[in-house]
Write a protein that holds these residues in place. Structure first.
Motif, short mmCIF file in Angstrom:
data_model
loop_
_atom_site.label_atom_id
_atom_site.label_comp_id
_atom_site.label_asym_id
_atom_site.label_seq_id
_atom_site.Cartn_x
_atom_site.Cartn_y
_atom_site.Cartn_z
N CYS A 1 0.93 -4.09 -3.40
CA CYS A 1 -0.45 -4.27 -2.97
C CYS A 1 -1.21 -2.99 -3.32
O CYS A 1 -0.86 -1.91 -2.87
CB CYS A 1 -0.52 -4.55 -1.47
SG CYS A 1 -2.18 -4.92 -0.88
N MET A 2 -2.23 -3.14 -4.15
CA MET A 2 -2.96 -1.98 -4.65
C MET A 2 -4.42 -2.02 -4.21
O MET A 2 -5.00 -3.11 -4.08
CB MET A 2 -2.90 -1.94 -6.17
CG MET A 2 -1.49 -1.87 -6.73
SD MET A 2 -0.50 -0.51 -6.11
CE MET A 2 -1.18 0.83 -7.02
N PRO A 3 -5.03 -0.86 -3.98
CA PRO A 3 -6.45 -0.84 -3.61
C PRO A 3 -7.29 -1.62 -4.61
O PRO A 3 -7.20 -1.40 -5.82
CB PRO A 3 -6.81 0.65 -3.64
CG PRO A 3 -5.52 1.36 -3.46
CD PRO A 3 -4.48 0.49 -4.12
N GLY A 4 -8.05 -2.58 -4.10
CA GLY A 4 -8.96 -3.35 -4.94
C GLY A 4 -8.39 -4.63 -5.51
O GLY A 4 -9.12 -5.43 -6.08
N ASP A 5 -7.07 -4.89 -5.33
CA ASP A 5 -6.53 -6.14 -5.86
C ASP A 5 -6.88 -7.30 -4.91
O ASP A 5 -7.49 -7.10 -3.86
CB ASP A 5 -5.04 -6.05 -6.17
CG ASP A 5 -4.13 -5.95 -4.96
OD1 ASP A 5 -4.59 -6.12 -3.81
OD2 ASP A 5 -2.91 -5.71 -5.17
N ALA A 6 -6.51 -8.50 -5.31
CA ALA A 6 -6.89 -9.70 -4.53
C ALA A 6 -6.34 -9.66 -3.11
O ALA A 6 -7.05 -10.03 -2.16
CB ALA A 6 -6.41 -10.96 -5.25
N GLU A 7 -5.11 -9.19 -2.93
CA GLU A 7 -4.52 -9.13 -1.60
C GLU A 7 -5.24 -8.10 -0.74
O GLU A 7 -5.49 -8.32 0.44
CB GLU A 7 -3.02 -8.79 -1.69
CG GLU A 7 -2.19 -9.92 -2.24
CD GLU A 7 -2.20 -10.01 -3.77
OE1 GLU A 7 -2.74 -9.09 -4.44
OE2 GLU A 7 -1.69 -11.01 -4.29
N CYS A 8 -5.58 -6.97 -1.33
CA CYS A 8 -6.33 -5.94 -0.63
C CYS A 8 -7.68 -6.49 -0.17
O CYS A 8 -8.06 -6.33 0.99
CB CYS A 8 -6.53 -4.73 -1.55
SG CYS A 8 -7.67 -3.47 -0.94
N ALA A 9 -8.38 -7.14 -1.06
CA ALA A 9 -9.70 -7.68 -0.74
C ALA A 9 -9.62 -8.70 0.39
O ALA A 9 -10.44 -8.68 1.32
CB ALA A 9 -10.33 -8.31 -1.98
N MET A 10 -8.62 -9.57 0.34
CA MET A 10 -8.44 -10.60 1.37
C MET A 10 -8.18 -9.95 2.73
O MET A 10 -8.78 -10.33 3.73
CB MET A 10 -7.27 -11.49 0.96
CG MET A 10 -6.97 -12.63 1.87
SD MET A 10 -5.70 -13.75 1.17
CE MET A 10 -4.34 -12.64 0.84
N ALA A 11 -7.32 -8.95 2.76
CA ALA A 11 -6.99 -8.27 4.00
C ALA A 11 -8.19 -7.50 4.55
O ALA A 11 -8.47 -7.54 5.74
CB ALA A 11 -5.80 -7.33 3.78
N ARG A 12 -8.90 -6.80 3.68
CA ARG A 12 -10.06 -6.03 4.14
C ARG A 12 -11.15 -6.94 4.70
O ARG A 12 -11.78 -6.61 5.70
CB ARG A 12 -10.60 -5.16 3.00
CG ARG A 12 -9.66 -3.98 2.69
CD ARG A 12 -10.15 -3.13 1.54
NE ARG A 12 -11.39 -2.44 1.84
CZ ARG A 12 -11.48 -1.26 2.47
NH1 ARG A 12 -10.40 -0.64 2.87
NH2 ARG A 12 -12.65 -0.71 2.68
#
Length: 109
Positions: free
Chosen positions: A85-96
């Motif tokens: 999980c990297m800053p700015g990836d789809a998973e990051c965006a969903m969690a944020r």
């Protein structure tokens, strides 16, 4: 927090932690070796031995307050899903989004 505020990418994970509190199903084990799994303290592994133990949706290894200041208590031994999980990836965006935090633009990386 203003949706257009600049984000310091060098420390965004330590001031976020949203991915670690998004879902109890997220901190799962996948391709870890037996040696890697053995490095994770047993008290932090779920009853099914399939991933990290969570308190609600929050990983039990997460320290601090989501969106303020966080750290992983087992950073060096964290599961592969946490490493990818990297800053700015789809998973990051969903969690944020779940925590009302502004999305990091992947192009900014």
């Amino acid at each position: 927090m203003d949706e257009n505020s600049p984000i310091d990418l060098s420390s965004c994970c330590q001031s976020c932690g949203a991915c670690c509190g998004y879902s109890a199903n997220w901190p799962r084990f996948s391709i870890e070796s037996d040696e890697e799994l053995a490095a994770i303290p047993e008290a932090l592994v779920n009853a099914r031995q399939s991933g990290m133990r969570c308190e609600g949706d929050r990983c039990s290894a997460l320290q601090g307050e989501i969106g303020k200041q966080t750290a992983c208590g087992i950073y060096e031994a964290r599961p592969e899903v946490c490493r990818t999980c990297m800053p700015g990836d789809a998973e990051c965006a969903m969690a944020r989004r779940k925590f009302g935090l502004p999305v990091i633009e992947a192009a900014s990386l």
